[in-house]
Every structure is written in C-alpha cells, then in structure tokens.
Design an enzyme around this catalytic site. Structure first.
Site, PDB file in Angstrom:
ATOM      1  N   TYR A  55       0.830  -1.211   0.000  1.00 32.54           N
ATOM      2  CA  TYR A  55       0.000   0.000   0.000  1.00 32.54           C
ATOM      3  C   TYR A  55       0.865   1.263   0.000  1.00 32.54           C
ATOM      4  O   TYR A  55       0.351   2.361  -0.160  1.00 32.54           O
ATOM      5  CB  TYR A  55      -0.956   0.054   1.197  1.00 32.54           C
ATOM      6  CG  TYR A  55      -1.876  -1.144   1.348  1.00 32.54           C
ATOM      7  CD1 TYR A  55      -2.071  -2.053   0.314  1.00 32.54           C
ATOM      8  CD2 TYR A  55      -2.560  -1.370   2.543  1.00 32.54           C
ATOM      9  CE1 TYR A  55      -2.899  -3.156   0.465  1.00 32.54           C
ATOM     10  CE2 TYR A  55      -3.397  -2.461   2.704  1.00 32.54           C
ATOM     11  CZ  TYR A  55      -3.551  -3.354   1.656  1.00 32.54           C
ATOM     12  OH  TYR A  55      -4.376  -4.436   1.817  1.00 32.54           O
ATOM     13  N   LEU A 194     -17.321  -4.459   2.521  1.00 27.19           N
ATOM     14  CA  LEU A 194     -18.507  -3.729   2.045  1.00 27.19           C
ATOM     15  C   LEU A 194     -18.575  -3.752   0.525  1.00 27.19           C
ATOM     16  O   LEU A 194     -19.338  -2.989  -0.087  1.00 27.19           O
ATOM     17  CB  LEU A 194     -18.452  -2.273   2.550  1.00 27.19           C
ATOM     18  CG  LEU A 194     -18.434  -2.108   4.072  1.00 27.19           C
ATOM     19  CD1 LEU A 194     -18.195  -0.648   4.462  1.00 27.19           C
ATOM     20  CD2 LEU A 194     -19.730  -2.625   4.694  1.00 27.19           C
ATOM     21  N   SER A 236     -12.512   3.336   5.804  1.00 26.11           N
ATOM     22  CA  SER A 236     -13.166   4.625   5.643  1.00 26.11           C
ATOM     23  C   SER A 236     -12.259   5.707   6.188  1.00 26.11           C
ATOM     24  O   SER A 236     -11.664   5.552   7.248  1.00 26.11           O
ATOM     25  CB  SER A 236     -14.520   4.691   6.344  1.00 26.11           C
ATOM     26  OG  SER A 236     -15.087   5.964   6.066  1.00 26.11           O
ATOM     27  N   ASN A 245     -19.122   2.258  11.257  1.00 26.50           N
ATOM     28  CA  ASN A 245     -18.621   0.924  10.920  1.00 26.50           C
ATOM     29  C   ASN A 245     -18.147   0.160  12.157  1.00 26.50           C
ATOM     30  O   ASN A 245     -18.164  -1.071  12.170  1.00 26.50           O
ATOM     31  CB  ASN A 245     -17.471   1.025   9.906  1.00 26.50           C
ATOM     32  CG  ASN A 245     -17.943   1.496   8.536  1.00 26.50           C
ATOM     33  OD1 ASN A 245     -19.138   1.542   8.262  1.00 26.50           O
ATOM     34  ND2 ASN A 245     -17.003   1.849   7.674  1.00 26.50           N
TER      35      ASN A 245
HETATM   36  N1  LIG Z   1      -5.317  -8.770   1.516  1.00 24.05           N
HETATM   37  C1  LIG Z   1      -5.632  -8.208   0.368  1.00 24.05           C
HETATM   38  O1  LIG Z   1      -5.193  -8.656  -0.724  1.00 24.05           O
HETATM   39  C2  LIG Z   1      -6.507  -6.998   0.360  1.00 24.05           C
HETATM   40  C3  LIG Z   1      -7.100  -6.568  -0.845  1.00 24.05           C
HETATM   41  C4  LIG Z   1      -7.926  -5.441  -0.814  1.00 24.05           C
HETATM   42  C5  LIG Z   1      -8.140  -4.761   0.389  1.00 24.05           C
HETATM   43  N2  LIG Z   1      -7.525  -5.182   1.548  1.00 24.05           N
HETATM   44  C6  LIG Z   1      -7.722  -4.458   2.841  1.00 24.05           C
HETATM   45  O2  LIG Z   1      -9.114  -4.400   3.116  1.00 24.05           O
HETATM   46  C7  LIG Z   1      -9.480  -3.056   3.357  1.00 24.05           C
HETATM   47  C8  LIG Z   1     -10.924  -2.817   2.985  1.00 24.05           C
HETATM   48  O3  LIG Z   1     -11.195  -3.209   1.661  1.00 24.05           O
HETATM   49  P1  LIG Z   1     -11.562  -2.183   0.494  1.00 24.05           P
HETATM   50  O4  LIG Z   1     -11.010  -0.838   0.815  1.00 24.05           O
HETATM   51  O5  LIG Z   1     -11.181  -2.832  -0.779  1.00 24.05           O
HETATM   52  O6  LIG Z   1     -13.164  -2.156   0.500  1.00 24.05           O
HETATM   53  P2  LIG Z   1     -14.334  -1.801   1.556  1.00 24.05           P
HETATM   54  O7  LIG Z   1     -13.789  -1.581   2.910  1.00 24.05           O
HETATM   55  O8  LIG Z   1     -15.373  -2.829   1.338  1.00 24.05           O
HETATM   56  O9  LIG Z   1     -14.914  -0.454   0.976  1.00 24.05           O
HETATM   57  C9  LIG Z   1     -14.262   0.775   1.084  1.00 24.05           C
HETATM   58  C10 LIG Z   1     -15.103   1.833   0.331  1.00 24.05           C
HETATM   59  O10 LIG Z   1     -16.399   1.903   0.921  1.00 24.05           O
HETATM   60  C11 LIG Z   1     -16.631   3.221   1.421  1.00 24.05           C
HETATM   61  N3  LIG Z   1     -17.293   3.080   2.724  1.00 24.05           N
HETATM   62  C12 LIG Z   1     -16.716   2.813   3.919  1.00 24.05           C
HETATM   63  N4  LIG Z   1     -17.645   2.772   4.895  1.00 24.05           N
HETATM   64  C13 LIG Z   1     -18.834   2.992   4.294  1.00 24.05           C
HETATM   65  C14 LIG Z   1     -20.159   3.075   4.774  1.00 24.05           C
HETATM   66  N5  LIG Z   1     -20.432   2.941   6.080  1.00 24.05           N
HETATM   67  N6  LIG Z   1     -21.155   3.310   3.891  1.00 24.05           N
HETATM   68  C15 LIG Z   1     -20.879   3.478   2.581  1.00 24.05           C
HETATM   69  N7  LIG Z   1     -19.633   3.436   2.047  1.00 24.05           N
HETATM   70  C16 LIG Z   1     -18.605   3.183   2.916  1.00 24.05           C
HETATM   71  C17 LIG Z   1     -15.279   3.883   1.537  1.00 24.05           C
HETATM   72  O11 LIG Z   1     -15.356   5.282   1.314  1.00 24.05           O
HETATM   73  P3  LIG Z   1     -14.962   6.391   2.460  1.00 24.05           P
HETATM   74  O12 LIG Z   1     -13.519   6.251   2.780  1.00 24.05           O
HETATM   75  O13 LIG Z   1     -15.277   7.672   1.758  1.00 24.05           O
HETATM   76  O14 LIG Z   1     -15.867   6.152   3.626  1.00 24.05           O
HETATM   77  C18 LIG Z   1     -14.503   3.206   0.405  1.00 24.05           C
HETATM   78  O15 LIG Z   1     -14.763   3.857  -0.816  1.00 24.05           O
HETATM   79  C19 LIG Z   1      -8.475  -2.253   2.506  1.00 24.05           C
HETATM   80  O16 LIG Z   1      -8.455  -0.905   2.879  1.00 24.05           O
HETATM   81  C20 LIG Z   1      -7.218  -3.013   2.813  1.00 24.05           C
HETATM   82  O17 LIG Z   1      -6.702  -2.635   4.095  1.00 24.05           O
HETATM   83  C21 LIG Z   1      -6.744  -6.312   1.536  1.00 24.05           C
END
Ligand SMILES: NC(=O)c1ccc[n+]([C@@H]2O[C@H](COP(=O)([O-])OP(=O)(O)OC[C@H]3O[C@@H](n4cnc5c(N)ncnc54)[C@H](OP(=O)(O)O)[C@@H]3O)[C@@H](O)[C@H]2O)c1
Length: 279
Positions: A55, A194, A236, A245
């Site tokens: 990251y 999410l 977020s 959350n």
């Molecule tokens: N191990 C792996 O290979 C891998 C791969 C991908 C991700 N990850 C980890 O998993 C974490 C989370 O996954 P992700 O970022 O892909 O997806 P996520 O957490 O499912 O979704 C994040 C998105 O949803 C929005 N969001 C957050 N809370 C919300 C709510 N209550 N209502 C509506 N929208 C909301 C956020 O915007 P805002 O910021 O504007 O709230 C952001 O755009 C990553 O940050 C990373 O640390 C790991």
C-alpha cells in the site's frame, strides 16, 4: 474465547492474543490522508489497523498511530509483505523493514500478502513467520489470498495457520473457502467487506433490517460478518462512517435476517485469482 468490550468485540487468534473483529482498512490511503485517517480512527475507538508493504503507506500509518498518542500495547497492528521476501532470510528482512517504516518494535499480525504458487516458496515463508513468532518478534502470523490448495501445502509442513485474509462480502460469500477455514480452525478476516460500497447495500435483504433496527446498510453487512465470527476490515477515511462501521456490537441480526443476506451469494470468485495474480 471472547472479550466483550462494547465497541470492539475480539476473538482469540492464537493463545493469549486477541484480535478485534473490526479493523480499519487503509488501502488506498497515502501520505497525510493515511496519517489523518488512522489517528481519526484511533480517536473514534478503533484498536485494529490493517496495512501492507504494497500500500506504500506504512510510514504514514505509523505517523497516524504516533499522532493519536495511543499506547502501542492497546493497538492491534497488521501488515503484509510481498512475494519477493518468500524465503527464510527474506521474511526476516521484510519484518525489519516493515517495523522500521511503521515505527514499532513488533507486529501483532504479519501476513503473506499473496501465495505466488509459481514461485513455490510460500511454505518456506510460513516457516519463517512461525520462527519470528516463536522468537516474540510478531504476536501472530497468517496468510492472505490463499486458496484451500495453498493452505493444504502449508499444513502438510506441520504448521497451524491462525488466519487467512480473503475477499468476502454478501455477493462473494466464498462458501467453499470459508467452510475449509471453519473445518481447519483458521480464522477468516474479510477484506473489501462492504464490496467497496457495493450495490448489494441497496438490496432489501440489507435495507429492510437496516430500517427495522435503525442502522445503516453498511452496519448491517458488518454485523453479518462479525455474527458469522469473521474479522472485517472496512476502509473509511470519513469520521461519521468510521464511527458507524465500528458501532456494530450493540444489536443483533436474527437467524432469518442472516440467512437472507447469505442468500445474496452469487458464486462469483474473488476479483483477483491468487493462482496467477501476486505482488
Ligand atoms: N489482503 C488483500 O489482498 C486486500 C485486498 C484489498 C483490500 N484489503 C484491505 O481491506 C481493506 C478494505 O477493503 P476495500 O477498501 O477494498 O473495501 P471496503 O472496505 O469494502 O470499501 C471501502 C469503500 O467503501 C466506502 N465506505 C466505507 N464505509 C462505508 C459506509 N459505512 N457506507 C458506505 N460506504 C462506505 C469507503 O469510502 P470512504 O472512505 O469515503 O468512507 C470506500 O470507498 C483495505 O483498505 C485493505 O486494508 C486487503
């Protein structure tokens, strides 16, 4: 074993180590955005932060932790390393570099980010992680994006795998993957929990209980994850959404409500295939 703190219900990851069920995801936050989001999250009650070498924000995450003023011992910190470090000496070097960037002496959880089976060195990397844990450098280790076939190779070397971080959301429920975890005592951590603000948040299976319980659709989905015994790491940067959350421990979904969300499963695989994708 469960520790019931209202805000941050935790489960036992390895003996004596509790992992809070909700953590803050930090991808794709960078620089000041990452530092500010992390210190805001800690002020909002988060005690679990997820980052990764890939990251390119570990030093910013470390800055956010320092800025928050929290005691290091109160925080559960996870990071992950890339496949170039899959060797006995490489994992140790990855640990030294990650802790330096984060400004910490130890890690709570250190994960292999992708198995990279073509390189064929992930079992050696797991052995090196176990060694780091035995030496007390890390409190626990785990893997990410490992399919059951990859997990079996590690287990055949005599290792117990504490946790696998994989993509799970209501439409990508990964039933075969998760039943393998359940059968083997591997804790699941759900990334993209999410669905990156997925369209399923508008489905009645989620919006109806949200209305009934006075919660947001995202809270319903995160409650669905934790009620299934999974860690979830929603990202977020927003103060209000961060607080919402984390606030999923004061209500419960009924069995029919859980099953209605389970039924959104489409059979879709994770976005990226870990037999071929890696970094
Ligand atoms: N191990 C792996 O290979 C891998 C791969 C991908 C991700 N990850 C980890 O998993 C974490 C989370 O996954 P992700 O970022 O892909 O997806 P996520 O957490 O499912 O979704 C994040 C998105 O949803 C929005 N969001 C957050 N809370 C919300 C709510 N209550 N209502 C509506 N929208 C909301 C956020 O915007 P805002 O910021 O504007 O709230 C952001 O755009 C990553 O940050 C990373 O640390 C790991």
């Amino acid at each position: 074993m469960r520790t019931t703190t209202k805000q941050n219900l935790a489960v036992e990851l390895v003996p004596g180590v509790q992992i809070p069920l909700i953590g803050l995801g930090t991808w794709p936050l960078l620089g000041e955005d990452a530092a500010a989001a992390v210190s805001r999250a800690i002020a909002n009650g988060y005690r679990h932060i997820d980052t990764a070498e890939n990251y390119a924000n570990e030093s910013d995450v470390g800055e956010g932790i320092r800025r928050s003023g929290i005691d290091r011992g109160q925080l559960f910190l996870t990071t992950k390393f890339n496949t170039r470090w899959h060797s006995r000496t490489g994992v140790r070097e990855a640990f030294v570099k990650a802790t330096r960037r984060l400004g910490t002496e130890y890690l709570d959880l250190f994960l292999i980010h992708w198995p990279n089976p073509a390189q064929g060195k992930f079992v050696e990397a797991c052995e090196a992680l176990q060694q780091l844990m035995d030496e007390g450098c890390i409190r626990a280790w785990g893997v990410s994006n490992f399919k059951p076939a990859h997990l079996r190779h590690v287990q055949a070397a005599g290792l117990r795998i504490p946790l696998n971080q994989v993509q799970v959301d209501p439409e990508r429920g990964q039933p075969d993957q998760l039943s393998y975890h359940a059968g083997q005592g591997i804790l699941t951590s759900a990334y993209s929990p999410l669905g990156r603000n997925g369209s399923f948040l508008n489905h009645p299976a989620i919006t109806v209980p949200a209305l009934e319980l006075g919660k947001t659709p995202a809270q319903i989905v995160l409650r669905w994850h934790v009620q299934h015994g999974r860690v979830a790491i929603p990202k977020s940067a927003d103060h209000r959404r961060q607080r919402a959350n984390l606030d999923v421990f004061s209500f419960a979904l009924t069995q029919p409500q859980l099953e209605a969300i389970d039924a959104l499963e489409t059979g879709a695989p994770p976005r990226l295939d870990s037999d071929t994708y890696f970094h």
